[in-house]
Design an enzyme around this catalytic site. Structure first.
Site, short mmCIF file in Angstrom:
data_model
loop_
_atom_site.label_atom_id
_atom_site.label_comp_id
_atom_site.label_asym_id
_atom_site.label_seq_id
_atom_site.Cartn_x
_atom_site.Cartn_y
_atom_site.Cartn_z
NE ARG A 128 -4.15 -1.93 1.96
CZ ARG A 128 -4.15 -3.10 2.60
NH1 ARG A 128 -3.19 -3.38 3.46
NH2 ARG A 128 -5.12 -3.97 2.40
CG HIS A 150 1.09 14.80 -23.96
ND1 HIS A 150 1.76 15.98 -24.19
CD2 HIS A 150 1.93 14.03 -23.20
CE1 HIS A 150 2.95 15.93 -23.59
NE2 HIS A 150 3.08 14.76 -23.00
NE ARG A 184 0.29 16.87 -13.27
CZ ARG A 184 0.85 16.03 -12.43
NH1 ARG A 184 0.46 15.99 -11.17
NH2 ARG A 184 1.81 15.20 -12.83
CG HIS A 209 6.04 10.10 -24.83
ND1 HIS A 209 4.66 10.09 -24.96
CD2 HIS A 209 6.31 11.12 -23.97
CE1 HIS A 209 4.13 11.05 -24.22
NE2 HIS A 209 5.12 11.69 -23.61
CD GLU A 235 -3.92 15.79 -16.36
OE1 GLU A 235 -4.63 15.36 -17.28
OE2 GLU A 235 -2.72 15.48 -16.20
CE LYS A 293 -0.67 13.50 -15.37
NZ LYS A 293 -0.93 13.93 -16.77
CG ASN A 295 -1.98 16.11 -20.52
OD1 ASN A 295 -1.08 15.31 -20.36
ND2 ASN A 295 -2.93 16.31 -19.61
CG HIS A 331 -0.86 9.92 -25.24
ND1 HIS A 331 -1.44 10.24 -24.03
CD2 HIS A 331 0.49 10.05 -25.05
CE1 HIS A 331 -0.48 10.55 -23.16
NE2 HIS A 331 0.68 10.44 -23.76
CE LYS A 389 4.98 17.02 -14.77
NZ LYS A 389 5.21 15.80 -15.56
CD GLU A 436 6.93 15.93 -22.84
OE1 GLU A 436 6.41 16.97 -22.40
OE2 GLU A 436 6.28 14.89 -23.07
#
Length: 378
Positions: free
Chosen positions: A130, A256, A249, A275, A245, A152, A253, A260, A235, A194
């Site tokens: 956990r 993206h 935030r 990527h 997000e 993330k 993206n 993606h 960031k 990026e």
């Protein structure tokens, strides 16, 4: 913008999240000094290094020697390199090895690698017992300026990229700038996409600085450290405002949603598209789409495309080897994007360089028409 006075100094960028705040340390020699740093900040912890076969071969021994020197018990878990590693089967293997090594909740998972390793190892750290301790040691430019910061973590699904995961912050990020010299030109360029993103989102001054200084970033030294630190500060500020997000935030993206979809369309085959290359094409598409909608001056769309092209990044579907499918295939991937809310399409669009915004409920018909035009250009 001013360069740091000492190119060998360690730059510290804080990520302010209350009790879960942490530092991003940026500079040379951080892997060699990792043992002492970890021992000082996390006394008494054992370490499980998660790395891929390529990065482990380059930097694993140096990290292990550093941990040995600090008297830190450690194991190494190695996974195959590449985007295909971000899947359930590999997650299970990492988790099983952590448990078999009797790693405790207070011990540390150290992600030594690029974004794939960071995402996979971070997700494992989030779910084993956990929640174990977690340290990011990003070894690619892309990971140093983006994926290692902000918490993330996750893996891919056959339905899309990063659809299974958790927000789980590291306790420390060690971004060793020396390791970037071992990257291929293609990998470094992919990470640079990026970096450029931060200027394109909301910092036109930074984008102008990149246009003038990108060659220095590729060569190394002060310009490289400054670009990484500026990106991390940008960031960190966004993450501190909007950790999970639910607000701005999402601006991170930019490019993206399209990118993606292109990664999914190429089957996450890094030989065809990595990527950062997908993000570069996606950002160029976001600017072209914004211009088509009358939101962005065409000259700004051309300016950003010209800069990415000068750096050597792809900006068109034609730059992707092989077939990327038809409009239906790309739309299916876009509609699986995490930013879709109750079926409505959300894109990051722009009104010009440094003027990006979140556009909710974008007309799917307009997206289809734009993609048809993009495919016709191949």
């Amino acid at each position: 913008m001013s360069a740091p006075s000492d190119p060998d100094a360690i730059t510290s960028v804080p990520v302010a999240l209350g009790e879960r705040s942490y530092d991003i340390l940026i500079g040379a020699g951080l892997i060699a000094g990792a043992g002492a740093t970890i021992a000082a900040r996390f006394p008494g912890r054992a370490v499980a290094i998660v790395t891929d076969e390529t990065v482990g071969g380059l930097h694993g021994q140096a990290l292990e020697q550093s941990l040995d020197g600090a008297g830190i018990r450690h194991i190494r878990i190695s996974v195959p390199a590449g985007e295909a590693t971000k899947r359930f089967a590999m997650l299970e293997q990492v988790v099983d090895q952590l448990l078999a090594a009797r790693m405790e909740r207070g011990d540390l998972v150290v992600a030594l690698g690029g974004g794939v390793v960071g995402d996979l190892a971070g997700f494992a750290a989030a779910i084993v017992r956990r929640g174990m301790g977690f340290v990011q040691m990003p070894t690619s430019l892309l990971a140093q300026v983006d994926s290692s910061v902000g918490g993330k973590t996750g893996i891919n699904s056959r339905h899309g990229k990063n659809l299974i995961g958790a927000f789980y912050q590291p306790g420390l990020v060690l971004a060793d700038t020396d390791v970037l010299d071992t990257l291929s030109t293609r990998e470094f360029r992919a990470g640079y996409a990026e970096v450029a993103k931060y200027g394109l989102i909301d910092d036109p001054g930074f984008f102008g600085w990149l246009e003038a200084n990108w060659r220095g970033i590729f060569q190394g030294g002060r310009d490289r450290t400054q670009a990484i630190a500026t990106s991390c500060r940008a960031k960190a500020a966004v993450v501190a405002r909007d950790e999970t997000e639910t607000g701005d935030r999402a601006l991170l993206n930019l490019g993206h949603t399209f990118g993606h979809a292109l990664e999914a369309a190429t089957g996450y085959d890094s030989a065809r598209l990595v990527h950062g290359e997908g993000v570069a094409i996606g950002m160029a598409q976001a600017y072209r789409f914004s211009a088509k909608l009358g939101l962005c001056p065409p000259d700004d769309a051309e300016r950003m495309r010209s800069h990415l092209t000068a750096v050597g990044l792809p900006t068109e579907l034609a730059h992707i080897p092989g077939d990327v499918g038809d409009v239906d295939r790309l739309m299916t991937a876009i509609q699986q994007d995490k930013k879709v809310t109750r079926g409505a399409l959300t894109f990051i669009l722009t009104r010009g360089i440094g003027r990006s915004f979140i556009a909710g409920d974008v007309d799917p018909t307009a997206v289809r028409s734009f993609l048809a035009e993009e495919l016709a250009r191949r």
